[in-house]
Scaffold this motif. Structure first.
Motif, PDB file in Angstrom:
ATOM      1  N   GLY A  83      40.492  29.796  29.085  1.00 48.31           N
ATOM      2  CA  GLY A  83      39.876  28.489  29.303  1.00 48.31           C
ATOM      3  C   GLY A  83      38.742  28.476  30.300  1.00 48.31           C
ATOM      4  N   THR A  84      38.416  29.631  30.877  1.00 49.38           N
ATOM      5  CA  THR A  84      37.321  29.697  31.853  1.00 49.38           C
ATOM      6  C   THR A  84      36.304  30.758  31.426  1.00 49.38           C
ATOM      7  N   PRO A  85      35.036  30.559  31.743  1.00 47.42           N
ATOM      8  CA  PRO A  85      33.995  31.514  31.331  1.00 47.42           C
ATOM      9  C   PRO A  85      34.177  32.880  31.998  1.00 47.42           C
ATOM     10  N   VAL A  86      33.885  33.929  31.259  1.00 49.75           N
ATOM     11  CA  VAL A  86      34.039  35.279  31.791  1.00 49.75           C
ATOM     12  C   VAL A  86      33.090  35.528  32.960  1.00 49.75           C
ATOM     13  N   ILE A  92      34.309  35.504  40.624  1.00 52.09           N
ATOM     14  CA  ILE A  92      35.493  35.341  41.477  1.00 52.09           C
ATOM     15  C   ILE A  92      36.042  36.703  41.885  1.00 52.09           C
ATOM     16  N   TRP A  93      36.138  37.614  40.928  1.00 53.75           N
ATOM     17  CA  TRP A  93      36.614  38.960  41.259  1.00 53.75           C
ATOM     18  C   TRP A  93      35.696  39.628  42.274  1.00 53.75           C
ATOM     19  N   ILE A 107      34.839  46.737  39.456  1.00 48.65           N
ATOM     20  CA  ILE A 107      35.080  45.284  39.423  1.00 48.65           C
ATOM     21  C   ILE A 107      34.848  44.750  38.015  1.00 48.65           C
ATOM     22  N   ALA A 108      33.778  45.199  37.384  1.00 45.73           N
ATOM     23  CA  ALA A 108      33.476  44.757  36.023  1.00 45.73           C
ATOM     24  C   ALA A 108      34.563  45.197  35.048  1.00 45.73           C
ATOM     25  N   ILE A 109      35.026  46.429  35.187  1.00 47.45           N
ATOM     26  CA  ILE A 109      36.083  46.932  34.296  1.00 47.45           C
ATOM     27  C   ILE A 109      37.351  46.100  34.441  1.00 47.45           C
ATOM     28  N   ILE A 110      37.739  45.816  35.694  1.00 42.34           N
ATOM     29  CA  ILE A 110      38.938  45.007  35.941  1.00 42.34           C
ATOM     30  C   ILE A 110      38.752  43.593  35.383  1.00 42.34           C
ATOM     31  N   GLY A 111      37.597  43.002  35.665  1.00 42.57           N
ATOM     32  CA  GLY A 111      37.345  41.638  35.208  1.00 42.57           C
ATOM     33  C   GLY A 111      37.352  41.521  33.694  1.00 42.57           C
ATOM     34  N   PHE A 112      36.616  42.401  33.024  1.00 42.23           N
ATOM     35  CA  PHE A 112      36.572  42.348  31.563  1.00 42.23           C
ATOM     36  C   PHE A 112      37.916  42.736  30.953  1.00 42.23           C
TER      37      PHE A 112
END
Length: 237
Positions: A83-86, A92-93, A107-112
């Motif tokens: 429900g929230t934009p990537v 936030i991460w 950070i990008a790997i964890i977030g995606f």
């Protein structure tokens, strides 16, 4: 070829030369491509692992009071992430949760990966629900417990049913990595933007678009071959 066509062709070559060869700018594209592929591959692995775990928990939580709280947590996770934009999640991460990590790639790997996991979980859950309940009952009648029935009977059939949807999710993930530049990630899109800002010409962005297109078409072809092999396997069995 007339003079106008030759002139247009020469102009395109000049633009490509300026965008890619002058000052070895192609190295920016190669670095961005490498980072994009790293993000996509490792985020896919994380997302698949999370998706399987969440989907299985939600399945076993049905009718099990002990697992109901875990089911609620999984429902909250999928609802919030989907429900929230990537882009907001990445920010936030990067700026709130993982401030101790200075490199943008992990950070990008964890977030995606966490973002993809929510979508994969719903795809797998739908695949599990698509399997006839009689399959589960047959497994239990053979003396298998619920976990064994899931692992040996239900999940293999569900994977075949959800493969097209999973393939679309992985392709969407590859394209979504193009927003990683918001956290100062040198991905493929960011490389094209850097070259455009240096040359004041958008040719590099067309090159980036073509690279994405080749990657997506290649993935689609490979996954299509896999689907056909699975169908052949079903026919032989």
């Amino acid at each position: 070829m007339n003079a106008m066509t030759l002139s247009l062709f020469g102009d395109i070559l000049d633009k490509l030369n300026t965008a890619l060869l002058v000052q070895d700018r192609y190295k920016l594209i190669l670095t961005g491509l490498k980072n994009t592929l790293l993000m996509a591959v490792f985020a896919t692995i994380i997302g698949t692992l999370i998706g399987v775990i969440v989907a299985v928990i939600k399945y076993f939580a049905q009718g099990n009071k002990k697992l109901t709280p875990l089911g609620w947590v999984c429902d909250l996770y999928t609802t919030v992430i989907r429900g929230t934009p990537v882009v907001v999640q990445l920010l936030i991460w990067s700026t709130v949760i993982l401030t101790g990590i200075r490199e943008a790639l992990p950070i990008a790997i964890i977030g995606f990966g966490i973002n993809s996991g929510a979508y994969v979980a719903e795809i797998i859950r739908a695949g599990i629900d698509s399997i006839d309940k009689g399959q589960t009952e047959a497994g239990r009648s053979l003396g298998l417990n619920r976990i064994q029935t899931m692992r040996l009977i239900v999940m293999p059939q569900a994977v075949k049913n959800i493969l097209p949807a999973l393939a679309n999710e992985f392709i969407a993930l590859l394209k979504e990595t193009s927003v990683a530049g918001y956290i100062a990630m040198h991905d493929l899109t960011k490389a094209g933007e850097m070259i455009k800002n240096n040359t004041f010409d958008g040719t590099a962005l067309f090159v980036v678009a073509i690279i994405y297109l080749v990657l997506v078409v290649g993935m689609t072809k490979l996954l299509g071959l896999l689907e056909r092999r699975l169908k052949k396997g079903d026919l032989r069995s």
